[in-house]
Write a protein that holds these residues in place. Structure first.
Motif, PDB file in Angstrom:
ATOM      1  N   VAL A  90       2.393  19.009  23.528  1.00  0.00           N
ATOM      2  CA  VAL A  90       2.767  17.280  22.441  1.00  0.00           C
ATOM      3  C   VAL A  90       2.083  17.963  21.334  1.00  0.00           C
ATOM      4  O   VAL A  90       2.407  17.747  20.186  1.00  0.00           O
ATOM      5  CB  VAL A  90       3.033  15.895  23.176  1.00  0.00           C
ATOM      6  CG1 VAL A  90       3.010  15.347  22.227  1.00  0.00           C
ATOM      7  CG2 VAL A  90       3.497  16.187  24.602  1.00  0.00           C
ATOM      8  N   ASP A  91       0.945  18.636  21.378  1.00  0.00           N
ATOM      9  CA  ASP A  91      -0.432  18.111  20.597  1.00  0.00           C
ATOM     10  C   ASP A  91       0.249  19.660  19.554  1.00  0.00           C
ATOM     11  O   ASP A  91       0.450  19.203  17.224  1.00  0.00           O
ATOM     12  CB  ASP A  91      -1.892  18.691  20.847  1.00  0.00           C
ATOM     13  CG  ASP A  91      -2.391  18.881  19.176  1.00  0.00           C
ATOM     14  OD1 ASP A  91      -2.494  17.667  18.912  1.00  0.00           O
ATOM     15  OD2 ASP A  91      -3.030  19.448  19.061  1.00  0.00           O
ATOM     16  N   LYS A  92       0.769  20.782  19.745  1.00  0.00           N
ATOM     17  CA  LYS A  92       1.311  21.433  19.343  1.00  0.00           C
ATOM     18  C   LYS A  92       2.654  22.222  18.925  1.00  0.00           C
ATOM     19  O   LYS A  92       2.949  22.280  17.272  1.00  0.00           O
ATOM     20  CB  LYS A  92       1.591  23.102  20.170  1.00  0.00           C
ATOM     21  CG  LYS A  92       0.056  23.832  20.343  1.00  0.00           C
ATOM     22  CD  LYS A  92       0.184  25.231  21.225  1.00  0.00           C
ATOM     23  CE  LYS A  92      -1.343  25.972  21.206  1.00  0.00           C
ATOM     24  NZ  LYS A  92      -1.971  26.147  20.084  1.00  0.00           N
ATOM     25  N   LEU A  93       3.592  20.993  19.593  1.00  0.00           N
ATOM     26  CA  LEU A  93       4.699  21.026  19.117  1.00  0.00           C
ATOM     27  C   LEU A  93       4.676  19.979  17.509  1.00  0.00           C
ATOM     28  O   LEU A  93       5.107  19.972  16.683  1.00  0.00           O
ATOM     29  CB  LEU A  93       6.173  19.815  20.062  1.00  0.00           C
ATOM     30  CG  LEU A  93       6.469  20.695  20.814  1.00  0.00           C
ATOM     31  CD1 LEU A  93       6.467  19.934  21.813  1.00  0.00           C
ATOM     32  CD2 LEU A  93       6.880  22.090  20.927  1.00  0.00           C
ATOM     33  N   LYS A  94       3.847  18.918  17.644  1.00  0.00           N
ATOM     34  CA  LYS A  94       3.327  17.829  16.283  1.00  0.00           C
ATOM     35  C   LYS A  94       2.685  18.469  15.905  1.00  0.00           C
ATOM     36  O   LYS A  94       3.752  18.226  14.802  1.00  0.00           O
ATOM     37  CB  LYS A  94       2.605  16.242  17.205  1.00  0.00           C
ATOM     38  CG  LYS A  94       3.257  15.562  16.206  1.00  0.00           C
ATOM     39  CD  LYS A  94       1.992  13.810  16.816  1.00  0.00           C
ATOM     40  CE  LYS A  94       2.126  13.231  16.137  1.00  0.00           C
ATOM     41  NZ  LYS A  94       1.535  12.076  16.572  1.00  0.00           N
ATOM     42  N   ASN A  95       1.190  19.444  15.962  1.00  0.00           N
ATOM     43  CA  ASN A  95       0.476  20.131  14.438  1.00  0.00           C
ATOM     44  C   ASN A  95       1.425  21.175  14.010  1.00  0.00           C
ATOM     45  O   ASN A  95       1.036  21.395  12.911  1.00  0.00           O
ATOM     46  CB  ASN A  95      -0.249  19.656  15.151  1.00  0.00           C
ATOM     47  CG  ASN A  95      -1.190  18.284  15.556  1.00  0.00           C
ATOM     48  OD1 ASN A  95      -0.455  17.121  14.722  1.00  0.00           O
ATOM     49  ND2 ASN A  95      -1.769  17.743  16.134  1.00  0.00           N
ATOM     50  N   GLU A  96       2.123  22.460  14.920  1.00  0.00           N
ATOM     51  CA  GLU A  96       1.993  23.456  14.743  1.00  0.00           C
ATOM     52  C   GLU A  96       3.154  23.578  14.094  1.00  0.00           C
ATOM     53  O   GLU A  96       3.420  24.019  13.074  1.00  0.00           O
ATOM     54  CB  GLU A  96       1.212  23.935  15.449  1.00  0.00           C
ATOM     55  CG  GLU A  96      -0.117  24.349  15.122  1.00  0.00           C
ATOM     56  CD  GLU A  96      -0.840  25.270  16.924  1.00  0.00           C
ATOM     57  OE1 GLU A  96       0.387  26.318  16.920  1.00  0.00           O
ATOM     58  OE2 GLU A  96      -1.751  24.844  17.603  1.00  0.00           O
TER      59      GLU A  96
ATOM     60  N   ILE B 170       8.365  17.814  16.483  1.00  0.00           N
ATOM     61  CA  ILE B 170       8.125  15.751  16.819  1.00  0.00           C
ATOM     62  C   ILE B 170       7.499  14.728  16.044  1.00  0.00           C
ATOM     63  O   ILE B 170       6.214  15.739  14.947  1.00  0.00           O
ATOM     64  CB  ILE B 170       7.546  16.098  18.407  1.00  0.00           C
ATOM     65  CG1 ILE B 170       6.838  16.078  18.316  1.00  0.00           C
ATOM     66  CG2 ILE B 170       9.006  16.984  18.761  1.00  0.00           C
ATOM     67  CD1 ILE B 170       5.740  16.402  19.924  1.00  0.00           C
TER      68      ILE B 170
ATOM     69  N   LYS C  53       5.675  20.926  14.502  1.00  0.00           N
ATOM     70  CA  LYS C  53       5.915  19.879  13.400  1.00  0.00           C
ATOM     71  C   LYS C  53       7.485  20.021  13.557  1.00  0.00           C
ATOM     72  O   LYS C  53       8.584  19.455  12.926  1.00  0.00           O
ATOM     73  CB  LYS C  53       5.913  20.010  11.670  1.00  0.00           C
ATOM     74  CG  LYS C  53       4.366  20.022  11.195  1.00  0.00           C
ATOM     75  CD  LYS C  53       4.407  20.616  10.010  1.00  0.00           C
ATOM     76  CE  LYS C  53       2.624  20.832   9.545  1.00  0.00           C
ATOM     77  NZ  LYS C  53       1.910  20.134   9.795  1.00  0.00           N
TER      78      LYS C  53
END
Length: 136
Positions: free
Chosen positions: A126-132, A136, A134
């Motif tokens: 979730v962190d990678k999808l959100k921050n890297e 979610i 982008k």
């Protein structure tokens, strides 16, 4: 009249899609076909026996193997056929223009994709999808 089988499956899609595109009635898996006064009666086998549908023409009919008895060539006729002259025609003889109408401008490979990354758990995903990524 269309067949029901394609070279890769037995899905009976072509006749049904054609009938839908043309807005015509359809009779599928026909084992008997009878023309009557601008209509066609199609008999087909179903689980409980036989079903007959009456369609207004024009209509699309897909065939079943029971529609016709195949004719088998006899040996004398095969020998006669071997002696027949085969006429070879070119497209120009038939008035067909085979000039290419498309021009290939460029052909190239798509860019190489980067390798994937393994994550340890859902929180890291979730962190990678959100921050890297982008997304979610």
């Amino acid at each position: 009249i269309l067949g029901k089988q394609a070279i890769d499956d037995d899905a009976n899609q072509t006749g049904q899609m054609f009938a839908a595109l043309m807005g015509w009635g359809q009779g599928t898996f026909a084992s008997e076909v009878e023309l009557q006064d601008g209509k066609v009666q199609v008999t087909r086998e179903i689980d409980g026996g036989a079903e007959t549908v009456s369609l207004k023409l024009p209509a699309v009919v897909t065939t079943d193997l029971r529609l016709n008895e195949p004719r088998y060539a006899k040996l004398p006729n095969i020998m006669k056929a071997k002696k027949k002259q085969l006429d070879t025609l070119s497209p120009a003889d038939l008035g067909v223009d085979t000039t290419p109408r498309l021009k290939t401008v460029k052909v190239s490979e798509p860019p190489k994709r980067q390798g994937g990354v393994k994550v340890a758990d859902v929180a890291e995903l979730v962190d990678k999808l959100k921050n890297e990524a982008k997304v979610i």
